[in-house]
Design an enzyme around this catalytic site. Sequence first.
Site, mmCIF file in Angstrom:
data_model
loop_
_atom_site.group_PDB
_atom_site.id
_atom_site.type_symbol
_atom_site.label_atom_id
_atom_site.label_comp_id
_atom_site.label_asym_id
_atom_site.label_seq_id
_atom_site.Cartn_x
_atom_site.Cartn_y
_atom_site.Cartn_z
ATOM 1 N N SER A 122 0.778 -1.236 0.000
ATOM 2 C CA SER A 122 0.000 0.000 0.000
ATOM 3 C C SER A 122 0.809 1.286 0.000
ATOM 4 C CB SER A 122 -0.965 0.018 1.187
ATOM 5 O OG SER A 122 -2.271 -0.250 0.753
ATOM 6 N N LYS A 125 0.141 3.794 -2.726
ATOM 7 C CA LYS A 125 -0.820 4.897 -2.649
ATOM 8 C C LYS A 125 -0.141 6.258 -2.635
ATOM 9 C CE LYS A 125 -4.584 2.369 -0.330
ATOM 10 N NZ LYS A 125 -4.051 1.005 -0.325
ATOM 11 N N SER A 303 -5.853 3.686 4.538
ATOM 12 C CA SER A 303 -5.380 2.821 3.461
ATOM 13 C C SER A 303 -6.567 2.188 2.744
ATOM 14 C CB SER A 303 -4.440 1.729 3.996
ATOM 15 O OG SER A 303 -3.638 1.223 2.959
#
Length: 471
Positions: A122, A125, A303
């Site tokens: 993640s 991102k 997230s």
Amino acid sequence: MLKRVLAGSSVVVLAVAGYGALDVYDKVPGILTLADAKPEPVPLPSQTTPAPSVAAPTPPSVPVVAGTGSAAMPTAAQVSAAVKAPLAAKGFLKDTAVVIRDGATGTVLFDQGGTRALTPASTTKLLAAWAVATTMDLEQPFTTRVVGTGDQLVLVAGGDTLLAPGKGDPDQIVGHAGVADLADQVAATLRRQGRSTVTLGLDTTSYAPGPDAVPGWEPGFLAQGFTARIAQLGLSTQRSNPPEPAAADPNKSVQAELVKQLKARGITATAGPNAAPPSGATELGAVRSAPLIDVLGQAMRDSDNAMIESLTRAAAFKAGVPGDNTSVNNWVVSVLRKDGFDVTGLKLADVCGLAAGTTIPAKLLSDIVVAGTTGKSRPFAEVLARESVAGWNGTLHDRYYLDTNKAAAGEVRAKTGSLPDVSSLAGTVVTDGGRLLVFSIITNGPMSAGAWPVRVAIDNTVAALAALPAT
């Protein structure tokens, strides 16, 4: 006392579901955490009263672009000595890359495999957030409208996936606008027109249309709620919440809720098909989300895979790019390249870090963070200011509570990343000497002992940076 806070995971499905799996993949606090490292989630500073056991950091603010006062930058030798022992810990996986830089100047102070393309989870991102923050007006909200003519109304999607089913709360990000507020406006307009029976269609094609999932997502991701579906409308009560399945159609959920709310206000409403607004349609009501910067910050702290995909698609749409996965991914890469980043080794399977196939060098992650801390991008500095704070909120709320790293609680603001055989962390840390440092850590390999020891190894490494004294 906490130093001035300048410090921000993906969640993925395991073959075997269960609470333990959710803990490992950053979805819940709990059973794989030691006793002194599993506090209840703490809300953002200034939103509500914090738990008494957690000292309150200052509200999120933009990192000082000139560094942290007159504190001297540590030397490369000092940084190397500080991280030598924690990087030798058994918790790290087979392939590990670490880049440490000065936050004010971007000077590289430590580089271990920084140009190697690894799976980032993640922390991907951060790339999406850069593309959104640098191409969109961060002060603008998303608008959800109802338009129509006669008894034919259309609910027009406008990007707000955090709509409260009832009344909105202007002091919150999630549920800032409410479906009930929209129903109040529409019902009042209809009563003035002398109408009490309408059909409510749904327009999901005029604003950032695209598929509701990434082709590379496993079916279990949606079936077990590790992500919601990608949409440009959605209820705050239907965000990802494993192990509950994702809502079948977030857009239609909002339509159904609006029909319900209109009926409660004496309007006989029937849900109609997907349709463009009729010719000559006028606006009957509109509600607006929190500003984009707050929505993006919420998505990063949580997230939230679907939210990041949705926001990035909206930014790509503004740039005239189609909403399919490949086009959006390519657009993000093109934005980074245009902005002068070295994208060697970068491959995007999605923009949230959930799909298999993404690779990002740790150096690129550090380049992006440095662009925010050094003043290259003021908008991205605003994003960094809203990242999770260690031991405080977001996906870092239950980390930095061990004796080996708790001194860094409140001093780290970073983006987490977790997948099977992947753990990552990228962000900022304030040293005891008062200097802002940027770090990027990615580690890949079989997690024979589970995710917790890997996280501890990463957190201990960052804590060693936090402990660096004034030079």
